[in-house]
Design an enzyme around this catalytic site. Structure first.
Site, short mmCIF file in Angstrom:
data_model
loop_
_atom_site.label_atom_id
_atom_site.label_comp_id
_atom_site.label_asym_id
_atom_site.label_seq_id
_atom_site.Cartn_x
_atom_site.Cartn_y
_atom_site.Cartn_z
N HIS A 312 0.85 -1.19 0.00
CA HIS A 312 0.00 0.00 0.00
C HIS A 312 0.89 1.24 0.00
O HIS A 312 1.93 1.26 0.63
CB HIS A 312 -0.90 0.02 1.24
CG HIS A 312 -2.08 0.92 1.10
ND1 HIS A 312 -2.01 2.27 1.31
CD2 HIS A 312 -3.36 0.66 0.72
CE1 HIS A 312 -3.20 2.81 1.09
NE2 HIS A 312 -4.03 1.87 0.73
N ASP A 369 -7.98 -5.23 -0.17
CA ASP A 369 -8.47 -6.10 -1.27
C ASP A 369 -8.16 -7.57 -1.05
O ASP A 369 -8.63 -8.41 -1.81
CB ASP A 369 -7.84 -5.62 -2.58
CG ASP A 369 -8.38 -4.27 -2.98
OD1 ASP A 369 -7.59 -3.32 -3.12
OD2 ASP A 369 -9.62 -4.14 -3.07
C1 SDX Z 1 -6.20 0.09 -2.97
O1 SDX Z 1 -4.43 4.59 -2.00
C2 SDX Z 1 -5.38 3.96 -1.40
O2 SDX Z 1 -5.79 4.33 -0.32
C3 SDX Z 1 -5.95 2.78 -2.16
C4 SDX Z 1 -6.98 1.92 -1.42
C5 SDX Z 1 -8.25 2.67 -1.17
O3 SDX Z 1 -8.96 2.33 -0.22
O4 SDX Z 1 -8.58 3.57 -2.02
O5 SDX Z 1 -6.42 1.50 -0.18
C6 SDX Z 1 -7.36 0.70 -2.26
O6 SDX Z 1 -5.94 0.46 -4.09
C7 SDX Z 1 -5.36 -0.91 -2.24
C8 SDX Z 1 -4.14 -1.40 -3.11
C9 SDX Z 1 -4.65 -2.48 -4.08
N1 SDX Z 1 -3.59 -2.86 -5.03
C10 SDX Z 1 -2.96 -4.03 -4.94
O7 SDX Z 1 -3.14 -4.85 -4.05
C11 SDX Z 1 -1.97 -4.28 -6.09
C12 SDX Z 1 -0.68 -4.87 -5.51
N2 SDX Z 1 0.02 -3.79 -4.74
C13 SDX Z 1 1.02 -3.04 -5.44
O8 SDX Z 1 0.83 -2.88 -6.81
C14 SDX Z 1 1.51 -1.81 -4.67
O9 SDX Z 1 1.75 -2.21 -3.38
C15 SDX Z 1 0.64 -0.56 -4.65
C16 SDX Z 1 0.26 -0.10 -6.02
C17 SDX Z 1 -0.59 -0.78 -3.85
C18 SDX Z 1 1.46 0.55 -3.97
O10 SDX Z 1 2.54 0.78 -4.78
P1 SDX Z 1 3.62 1.91 -4.41
O11 SDX Z 1 3.29 2.61 -3.15
O12 SDX Z 1 3.83 2.74 -5.63
O13 SDX Z 1 4.85 1.05 -4.04
P2 SDX Z 1 5.97 0.64 -5.07
O14 SDX Z 1 5.34 0.13 -6.32
O15 SDX Z 1 6.94 1.77 -5.15
O16 SDX Z 1 6.62 -0.62 -4.31
C19 SDX Z 1 7.71 -0.44 -3.39
C20 SDX Z 1 8.48 -1.75 -3.45
C21 SDX Z 1 8.90 -2.14 -4.88
O17 SDX Z 1 10.03 -3.00 -4.77
P3 SDX Z 1 11.51 -2.32 -5.00
O18 SDX Z 1 11.45 -1.60 -6.33
O19 SDX Z 1 11.72 -1.39 -3.81
O20 SDX Z 1 12.47 -3.50 -4.99
O21 SDX Z 1 7.60 -2.82 -3.01
C22 SDX Z 1 7.41 -3.73 -4.09
C23 SDX Z 1 7.77 -3.00 -5.35
O22 SDX Z 1 8.18 -3.91 -6.37
N3 SDX Z 1 5.99 -4.09 -4.05
C24 SDX Z 1 5.54 -5.31 -4.29
C25 SDX Z 1 4.14 -5.24 -4.10
N4 SDX Z 1 3.82 -3.98 -3.78
C26 SDX Z 1 4.96 -3.27 -3.76
N5 SDX Z 1 6.18 -6.45 -4.63
C27 SDX Z 1 5.38 -7.56 -4.79
N6 SDX Z 1 4.04 -7.56 -4.62
C28 SDX Z 1 3.40 -6.43 -4.27
N7 SDX Z 1 2.09 -6.43 -4.11
#
Ligand code: SDX
Length: 443
Positions: A312, A369
């Site tokens: 998140h 989710d």
């Molecule tokens: C919602 O914003 C809100 O409030 C949203 C929400 C709401 O109520 O409106 O809470 C609802 O959208 C919840 C999120 C649902 N999405 C998912 O579950 C999709 C999977 N999650 C990711 O795509 C990710 O965690 C996000 C999009 C939710 C957040 O992404 P960020 O904050 O941009 O984080 P990032 O992509 O910069 O990740 C940081 C690191 C990265 O690794 P490095 O580059 O540092 O090595 O964490 C890793 C990412 O690769 N990472 C994950 C991951 N989420 C982040 N690696 C594997 N699986 C994941 N799910």
């Protein structure tokens, strides 16, 4: 506490004021940054940028705190319901019994959509995604409420009452549109709302009743779905709510602002994740993947696979909503004596991830989710409607933020800047003069 910060650029110092939030969070006020320094701030994705100040929801991602107008989500989940929370979000207070009754009556009176709107569904292919239909139909709905508030035959309403009618219309009709889109996709006749049913039971009636067979939601099922809607009702400046605020800042009406929010919510990284979680768990269940392989793939920088339902932008601790939904899911399954192998897989995945250094270092926890889809699936909501349920839940929050934008003293149209990295100035050579000369040449 300091009241400003000093910014030094090219040996020149600038004073920038600090803005301090209710819970002590600090923001550097850069309203005059460009005028004073000639510089702009750079923050793609706005991870470090407050686009506004807001009174609606407070989230503390480090400590896993979430409150609607100051009330912890855990207390609301325990004792409130979706309609009371909707009222709290939009009007900033818990309704009195009389206010609640009046708002519920407005929801009942506004459950039907104009008969002409039904023909719009015929324009969609049966395979149309329900989120595409929802966004289109909400904008179409606005065409039938261009007055956006007046009730035929009643005196001109004041702005407060107009908003109440407007909010009730949308919150009530979004349910009908969602159910009708489901019926259309199945080729079944539309089932009209039953004025004797409460909000969620009425929705499930419109979804699952047939002309010859009435569907009556079990109290536990209605409560679980009501809980899902309540937990999704707002989440401060997430992608779709920021979209609603951006569109509202241009002076757009509520229907078109919400329609834009639906489109943003559809994204797989946002509201579309609840569908992606179930698809991921189903893939594991069908043997295409196993939980350990899933975790390895999610950690592999070369793979674009993500553990859906995990991570998140704000929560670097457990998402309180995920904890509540996990408990609600386990209670509902026990009550219904319902078994779902996907839940066992989800629990195994959560355990593996929470004990894996990759997820621990990056503070990746289950988000809202991860478990919501399990409950929706047990109720019989089709996977492609999971994000529609998220939209129905998030609607009161969108309305509250639309109102906050429209009532702001200094409402400014949202218009971010950019850092330009394209071509320097080039000279255009018209076709007639191009004998083997490039159409553009450096000046
Ligand atoms: C919602 O914003 C809100 O409030 C949203 C929400 C709401 O109520 O409106 O809470 C609802 O959208 C919840 C999120 C649902 N999405 C998912 O579950 C999709 C999977 N999650 C990711 O795509 C990710 O965690 C996000 C999009 C939710 C957040 O992404 P960020 O904050 O941009 O984080 P990032 O992509 O910069 O990740 C940081 C690191 C990265 O690794 P490095 O580059 O540092 O090595 O964490 C890793 C990412 O690769 N990472 C994950 C991951 N989420 C982040 N690696 C594997 N699986 C994941 N799910």
């Amino acid at each position: 506490m300091a009241e400003n910060v000093i910014l030094e650029i090219d040996d020149k110092k600038y004073n920038l004021p600090l803005i301090i939030g209710t819970e002590g969070e600090k923001g550097i006020n850069i309203l005059k940054l460009r005028d004073q320094t000639g510089c702009i701030a750079y923050d793609p994705g706005f991870g470090n940028t407050a686009s506004c100040d807001s009174k609606i929801t407070y989230i503390n991602g480090e400590n896993g705190i979430m409150r609607y107008h100051g009330i912890p989500i855990e207390q609301l989940a325990e004792g409130s319901d979706f309609i009371e929370v909707a009222y709290l979000l939009i009007w900033g207070k818990i309704p009195t019994a009389q206010e609640r009754r009046h708002f519920s009556d407005l929801l009942t009176d506004n459950a039907l959509i104009h008969e002409n709107l039904k023909s719009h569904f015929e324009g969609f292919p049966s395979s149309a995604h329900p989120m595409a239909m929802l966004s289109a139909m909400i904008n179409a709905l606005g065409c039938y409420h261009h007055d956006l508030g007046k009730i035929e035959g009643e005196d001109e309403l004041g702005p407060e009452q107009q908003l109440e009618v407007l909010a009730a219309r949308l919150i009530s009709k979004i349910r009908t549109i969602a159910a009708f889109s489901y019926k259309m996709s199945r080729g079944e006749p539309f089932i009209y709302p039953d004025p004797n049913l409460r909000y969620v039971s009425n929705f499930l009636h419109m979804m699952f009743s047939l002309p010859h067979k009435h569907y009556e939601a079990m109290p536990e099922v209605a409560k679980a779905l009501d809980m899902i809607l309540m937990l999704h009702a707002d989440h401060e400046q997430n992608c779709s709510t920021t979209t609603v605020r951006m569109v509202a800042s241009a002076g757009a009406n509520l229907f078109s602002s919400v329609s834009a929010g639906v489109c943003a919510l559809w994204g797989r990284l946002h509201g579309g994740a609840n569908m992606a979680v179930i698809n991921m768990l189903q893939q594991i269940h069908d043997g295409g993947l196993n939980a350990k392989k899933c975790i390895e793939l999610a950690k592999d920088p070369k793979s674009d696979f993500r553990l859906m339902g995990f991570g998140h932008r704000v929560y670097k601790n457990h998402d309180p909503r995920a904890r509540i939904l996990k408990g609600a899911c386990e209670r509902l399954f026990t009550k219904l004596d319902h078994k779902d192998p996907l839940l066992d897989i989800a629990l195994e995945l959560e355990d593996l991830a929470l004990n894996d250094s990759y997820f621990i270092e990056r503070k990746l926890y289950p988000n809202v989710d991860f478990y919501s889809g399990m409950i929706l699936r047990s109720i019989g909501i089709p996977t492609n409607m999971f994000t529609v349920m998220f939209a129905i839940g998030r609607l009161p929050g969108w309305i509250a933020h639309w109102r906050e934008v429209h009532e702001a003293e200094n409402m400014k149209i949202a218009r971010p800047r950019q850092i330009y990295t394209g071509n320097k100035e080039l000279h255009y050579v018209p076709m007639a003069q191009r004998q083997g000369v490039s159409p553009i040449e450096s000046k």
